[in-house]
Write a protein that holds these residues in place. Structure first.
Motif, PDB file in Angstrom:
ATOM      1  N   ASN A 104      79.034 105.602  23.890  1.00 57.56           N
ATOM      2  CA  ASN A 104      79.905 104.886  22.853  1.00 57.56           C
ATOM      3  C   ASN A 104      80.681 103.814  23.735  1.00 57.56           C
ATOM      4  O   ASN A 104      81.293 104.584  24.610  1.00 57.56           O
ATOM      5  CB  ASN A 104      80.542 105.915  21.777  1.00 57.56           C
ATOM      6  N   VAL A 105      80.939 102.698  23.465  1.00 58.99           N
ATOM      7  CA  VAL A 105      81.724 101.934  24.413  1.00 58.99           C
ATOM      8  C   VAL A 105      82.856 101.160  23.205  1.00 58.99           C
ATOM      9  O   VAL A 105      83.460 100.385  23.880  1.00 58.99           O
ATOM     10  CB  VAL A 105      81.178 100.805  25.256  1.00 58.99           C
ATOM     11  N   ILE A 106      82.694 101.589  22.022  1.00 60.09           N
ATOM     12  CA  ILE A 106      83.679 100.837  20.980  1.00 60.09           C
ATOM     13  C   ILE A 106      84.974 101.169  21.333  1.00 60.09           C
ATOM     14  O   ILE A 106      85.554 102.319  21.606  1.00 60.09           O
ATOM     15  CB  ILE A 106      83.234 101.525  19.546  1.00 60.09           C
ATOM     16  N   GLY A 107      85.928 100.222  21.733  1.00 60.94           N
ATOM     17  CA  GLY A 107      87.539 100.438  21.746  1.00 60.94           C
ATOM     18  C   GLY A 107      87.754 100.443  23.433  1.00 60.94           C
ATOM     19  O   GLY A 107      88.758 100.301  23.561  1.00 60.94           O
ATOM     20  N   LEU A 108      86.676 100.502  24.083  1.00 67.33           N
ATOM     21  CA  LEU A 108      86.895 100.437  25.536  1.00 67.33           C
ATOM     22  C   LEU A 108      87.404  98.847  25.953  1.00 67.33           C
ATOM     23  O   LEU A 108      86.704  98.077  25.336  1.00 67.33           O
ATOM     24  CB  LEU A 108      85.663 100.943  26.402  1.00 67.33           C
ATOM     25  N   SER A 109      87.906  98.729  26.886  1.00 67.38           N
ATOM     26  CA  SER A 109      88.248  97.309  27.550  1.00 67.38           C
ATOM     27  C   SER A 109      86.749  96.580  28.001  1.00 67.38           C
ATOM     28  O   SER A 109      86.045  97.631  28.535  1.00 67.38           O
ATOM     29  CB  SER A 109      89.353  97.280  28.558  1.00 67.38           C
ATOM     30  N   THR A 133      79.671  92.327  10.519  1.00 62.13           N
ATOM     31  CA  THR A 133      79.634  93.769  10.123  1.00 62.13           C
ATOM     32  C   THR A 133      80.682  94.718  10.861  1.00 62.13           C
ATOM     33  O   THR A 133      81.084  95.585  10.155  1.00 62.13           O
ATOM     34  CB  THR A 133      78.168  94.125  10.241  1.00 62.13           C
ATOM     35  N   PHE A 134      80.736  94.445  12.254  1.00 59.57           N
ATOM     36  CA  PHE A 134      81.721  95.220  12.924  1.00 59.57           C
ATOM     37  C   PHE A 134      83.090  95.006  12.639  1.00 59.57           C
ATOM     38  O   PHE A 134      83.831  96.146  12.260  1.00 59.57           O
ATOM     39  CB  PHE A 134      81.508  94.902  14.431  1.00 59.57           C
ATOM     40  N   GLN A 135      83.439  94.037  12.311  1.00 61.34           N
ATOM     41  CA  GLN A 135      84.890  93.479  11.724  1.00 61.34           C
ATOM     42  C   GLN A 135      84.897  94.250  10.451  1.00 61.34           C
ATOM     43  O   GLN A 135      85.950  94.594  10.241  1.00 61.34           O
ATOM     44  CB  GLN A 135      85.039  91.928  11.875  1.00 61.34           C
ATOM     45  N   ASP A 136      84.047  94.140   9.727  1.00 67.63           N
ATOM     46  CA  ASP A 136      84.132  94.754   8.196  1.00 67.63           C
ATOM     47  C   ASP A 136      84.289  96.188   8.317  1.00 67.63           C
ATOM     48  O   ASP A 136      85.072  96.734   7.471  1.00 67.63           O
ATOM     49  CB  ASP A 136      82.811  94.377   7.402  1.00 67.63           C
ATOM     50  N   MET A 141      91.882  98.749  11.029  1.00 69.42           N
ATOM     51  CA  MET A 141      92.186  99.780  12.033  1.00 69.42           C
ATOM     52  C   MET A 141      92.900  99.136  13.000  1.00 69.42           C
ATOM     53  O   MET A 141      92.284  98.130  13.675  1.00 69.42           O
ATOM     54  CB  MET A 141      90.756 100.488  12.207  1.00 69.42           C
ATOM     55  N   ALA A 142      93.805  99.616  13.488  1.00 68.02           N
ATOM     56  CA  ALA A 142      94.432  99.375  14.769  1.00 68.02           C
ATOM     57  C   ALA A 142      93.518  99.457  15.828  1.00 68.02           C
ATOM     58  O   ALA A 142      92.657 100.485  15.943  1.00 68.02           O
ATOM     59  CB  ALA A 142      95.854 100.180  15.067  1.00 68.02           C
ATOM     60  N   THR A 143      93.570  98.753  17.038  1.00 68.55           N
ATOM     61  CA  THR A 143      92.667  98.711  18.020  1.00 68.55           C
ATOM     62  C   THR A 143      92.913 100.136  18.860  1.00 68.55           C
ATOM     63  O   THR A 143      91.755 100.776  19.283  1.00 68.55           O
ATOM     64  CB  THR A 143      92.819  97.570  19.083  1.00 68.55           C
TER      65      THR A 143
END
Length: 155
Positions: A104-109, A133-136, A141-143
């Motif tokens: 999972n790399v969601i939220g990583l720089s 879709t990702f933005q929805d 939610m805060a980063t």
């Protein structure tokens, strides 16, 4: 969340929960779904899950310079290198990168994701989702919350 019961059971970001304990939950508000989970109070919960209906998984080869052939900005694919493996394999701009080789790399720089790609084997499998879709899914939610709530260990 890392090490949460859902994560340990294999539920991933973007999965759709269709039923909880045999009750259809389509159309439930987030609050109603969260309350149902909280009300279980440690009891086992039986879920029916649709595996990431908006995700595409693509396997490609990095080039001789160890590059994947696409550019990121805030986890979003912004550009595709012409005649690259990314271009030939149908990777699209305006999509968010979810996983690299099962991690999972969601939220990583972008720099952290770049290191993961650089250190991976030549065959790279990525999971992507349309940015809309990702933005929805992450709206409101805060980063920092997105980053902290994800399990970034390699599967």
């Amino acid at each position: 969340m890392a090490n949460s019961p859902a994560s340990l059971a294999g539920v991933r970001f973007g999965d759709q929960i269709l039923q909880m304990n045999q009750a259809n939950c389509a159309g439930w508000s987030t609050d109603k779904a969260m309350n149902a989970l909280r009300d279980a109070n440690g009891a086992a919960i039986l879920l029916a899950v649709r595996d990431r209906p908006f995700e595409r998984t693509i396997t490609m080869l990095k080039d001789s310079a160890n590059r994947a052939g696409f550019g990121l900005k805030n986890g979003r694919i912004e550009k595709i290198v012409e005649d690259s493996s990314a271009a030939r394999n149908g990777i699209l701009t305006d999509h968010h990168l979810l996983e690299v080789n099962g991690q999972n790399v969601i939220g990583l720089s972008d720099k952290e994701i770049g290191r993961i790609l650089e250190n991976s084997v030549r065959d790279v499998t990525i999971a992507i989702m349309p940015s809309k879709t990702f933005q929805d899914l992450t709206k409101g939610m805060a980063t920092s919350l997105v980053r902290e709530s994800m399990d970034h260990r390699c599967n």
